[in-house]
Motif scaffolding. Structure first.
Motif, PDB file in Angstrom:
ATOM      1  N   GLN A  46       0.833  -1.546   0.114  1.00  0.00           N
ATOM      2  CA  GLN A  46       0.344   0.273   0.148  1.00  0.00           C
ATOM      3  C   GLN A  46       0.638   1.099   0.089  1.00  0.00           C
ATOM      4  OE1 GLN A  46      -3.348  -1.212   3.478  1.00  0.00           O
ATOM      5  NE2 GLN A  46      -4.360  -1.636   1.703  1.00  0.00           N
ATOM      6  N   ARG A  47       2.134   1.324   0.528  1.00  0.00           N
ATOM      7  CA  ARG A  47       2.883   2.074   0.337  1.00  0.00           C
ATOM      8  C   ARG A  47       2.987   2.612  -1.665  1.00  0.00           C
ATOM      9  NH1 ARG A  47       5.873   0.327   4.375  1.00  0.00           N
ATOM     10  NH2 ARG A  47       7.160  -1.105   3.529  1.00  0.00           N
ATOM     11  N   GLU A  48       2.937   2.238  -2.337  1.00  0.00           N
ATOM     12  CA  GLU A  48       2.864   2.654  -3.480  1.00  0.00           C
ATOM     13  C   GLU A  48       2.391   2.042  -4.691  1.00  0.00           C
ATOM     14  OE1 GLU A  48       7.118   2.743  -5.260  1.00  0.00           O
ATOM     15  OE2 GLU A  48       8.507   3.690  -3.048  1.00  0.00           O
ATOM     16  N   HIS A  49       2.123   0.341  -3.631  1.00  0.00           N
ATOM     17  CA  HIS A  49       0.798   0.496  -5.321  1.00  0.00           C
ATOM     18  C   HIS A  49      -0.252  -0.381  -4.613  1.00  0.00           C
ATOM     19  CE1 HIS A  49       5.064  -0.792  -6.380  1.00  0.00           C
ATOM     20  NE2 HIS A  49       4.603  -0.774  -7.323  1.00  0.00           N
ATOM     21  N   ALA A  50      -1.226  -1.321  -4.165  1.00  0.00           N
ATOM     22  CA  ALA A  50      -2.523  -1.361  -3.266  1.00  0.00           C
ATOM     23  C   ALA A  50      -2.154  -2.626  -3.704  1.00  0.00           C
ATOM     24  CB  ALA A  50      -3.356  -0.822  -4.838  1.00  0.00           C
ATOM     25  N   TRP A  51      -3.340  -2.950  -2.353  1.00  0.00           N
ATOM     26  CA  TRP A  51      -3.817  -4.856  -1.914  1.00  0.00           C
ATOM     27  C   TRP A  51      -5.617  -4.279  -1.717  1.00  0.00           C
ATOM     28  CZ3 TRP A  51      -0.277  -8.139   0.023  1.00  0.00           C
ATOM     29  CH2 TRP A  51      -0.791  -9.151   0.212  1.00  0.00           C
ATOM     30  N   LEU A  52      -6.422  -4.969  -2.094  1.00  0.00           N
ATOM     31  CA  LEU A  52      -7.309  -5.034  -1.633  1.00  0.00           C
ATOM     32  C   LEU A  52      -7.312  -6.394  -1.604  1.00  0.00           C
ATOM     33  CD1 LEU A  52      -8.476  -2.980  -5.197  1.00  0.00           C
ATOM     34  CD2 LEU A  52      -7.603  -1.852  -3.241  1.00  0.00           C
ATOM     35  N   TYR A  63      -8.386 -12.413  -2.177  1.00  0.00           N
ATOM     36  CA  TYR A  63      -7.226 -10.351  -2.556  1.00  0.00           C
ATOM     37  C   TYR A  63      -6.812 -10.230  -4.155  1.00  0.00           C
ATOM     38  CZ  TYR A  63      -3.477 -13.337  -0.496  1.00  0.00           C
ATOM     39  OH  TYR A  63      -1.937 -13.819  -0.258  1.00  0.00           O
ATOM     40  N   ALA A  64      -6.520  -9.372  -4.252  1.00  0.00           N
ATOM     41  CA  ALA A  64      -5.697  -9.028  -4.809  1.00  0.00           C
ATOM     42  C   ALA A  64      -4.568  -7.869  -4.808  1.00  0.00           C
ATOM     43  CB  ALA A  64      -6.090  -8.648  -6.784  1.00  0.00           C
ATOM     44  N   TYR A  65      -3.559  -8.002  -4.733  1.00  0.00           N
ATOM     45  CA  TYR A  65      -2.377  -7.259  -4.796  1.00  0.00           C
ATOM     46  C   TYR A  65      -1.432  -6.584  -5.995  1.00  0.00           C
ATOM     47  CZ  TYR A  65       1.060 -11.225  -3.709  1.00  0.00           C
ATOM     48  OH  TYR A  65       1.541 -11.813  -4.102  1.00  0.00           O
ATOM     49  N   ALA A  66      -0.524  -5.583  -5.563  1.00  0.00           N
ATOM     50  CA  ALA A  66       0.538  -5.210  -6.819  1.00  0.00           C
ATOM     51  C   ALA A  66       1.735  -4.481  -6.053  1.00  0.00           C
ATOM     52  CB  ALA A  66      -0.267  -4.435  -7.441  1.00  0.00           C
ATOM     53  N   GLY A  67       2.840  -4.935  -7.035  1.00  0.00           N
ATOM     54  CA  GLY A  67       3.635  -4.476  -5.932  1.00  0.00           C
ATOM     55  C   GLY A  67       5.199  -4.530  -6.943  1.00  0.00           C
ATOM     56  N   SER A  68       5.917  -3.917  -6.726  1.00  0.00           N
ATOM     57  CA  SER A  68       7.242  -3.727  -7.710  1.00  0.00           C
ATOM     58  C   SER A  68       7.871  -5.276  -9.315  1.00  0.00           C
ATOM     59  CB  SER A  68       8.721  -2.915  -6.991  1.00  0.00           C
ATOM     60  OG  SER A  68       8.192  -2.522  -6.058  1.00  0.00           O
TER      61      SER A  68
END
Length: 167
Positions: A46-52, A63-68
């Motif tokens: 959640q600092r730079e992307h998202a976690w839903l 859940y779905a999330y993104a990262g570097s």
């Protein structure tokens, strides 16, 4: 309902993820992370992307999330995505709703490309990725070793937007 994950969701996310780790090669993790580790991952995403998360009647469905994607600066406008669902939530459109919301969030955050890796065969995940606009762009044939054998990884890509800030 789809919403941003909170630290209080970590235990439910860990419970959804653990069977994937213990019983499948869908993830190359070999030990299920606990709630504390998932809380740290949620905060980092959640600092730079998202976690839903998706929930219905107070129960977390997935859940779905993104990262570097990678550490080098030129990759900074590309996000790697993942989605995990509770068994009772499969085949109900929950994954598509989560992924659509995640991809919209990444666009809003200025990301230009989303990528995803998946261990084949995984026809459900492949269909989900296709349905939201990903295209398979490559495949490694033996990059992860789990359950006494080698597994490959198919790579998928989706353009999110062209007008991105230069890293």
């Amino acid at each position: 309902m789809i919403r941003d994950a909170t630290p209080e969701d970590a235990a439910a996310c860990a419970a959804i993820y653990a069977p994937y780790v213990r019983e499948t090669a869908v993830t190359f993790e070999t030990e299920p992370p606990d709630a504390a580790e998932l809380a740290a991952r949620i905060a980092a995403a959640q600092r730079e992307h998202a976690w839903l998360v998706a929930e219905r009647d107070g129960a977390l469905l997935g859940y779905a999330y993104a990262g570097s994607f990678r550490g080098r600066r030129a990759y900074s406008r590309t996000a790697e995505t993942s989605v995990y669902l509770a068994p009772l939530a499969t085949g109900q459109g929950v994954g598509r709703a989560l992924y659509t919301a995640l991809l919209d969030r990444l666009r809003d955050l200025g990301y230009g490309t989303a990528v995803a890796g998946m261990t084949p065969p995984n026809p459900g995940s492949a269909a989900l990725h296709r349905s939201v606009g990903f295209t398979q762009v490559g495949a490694f044939t033996r990059v992860g070793r789990k359950f006494g054998r080698w597994h490959g990884c198919d790579w998928w890509e989706m353009a999110l937007r062209e007008d991105v800030r230069e890293p």
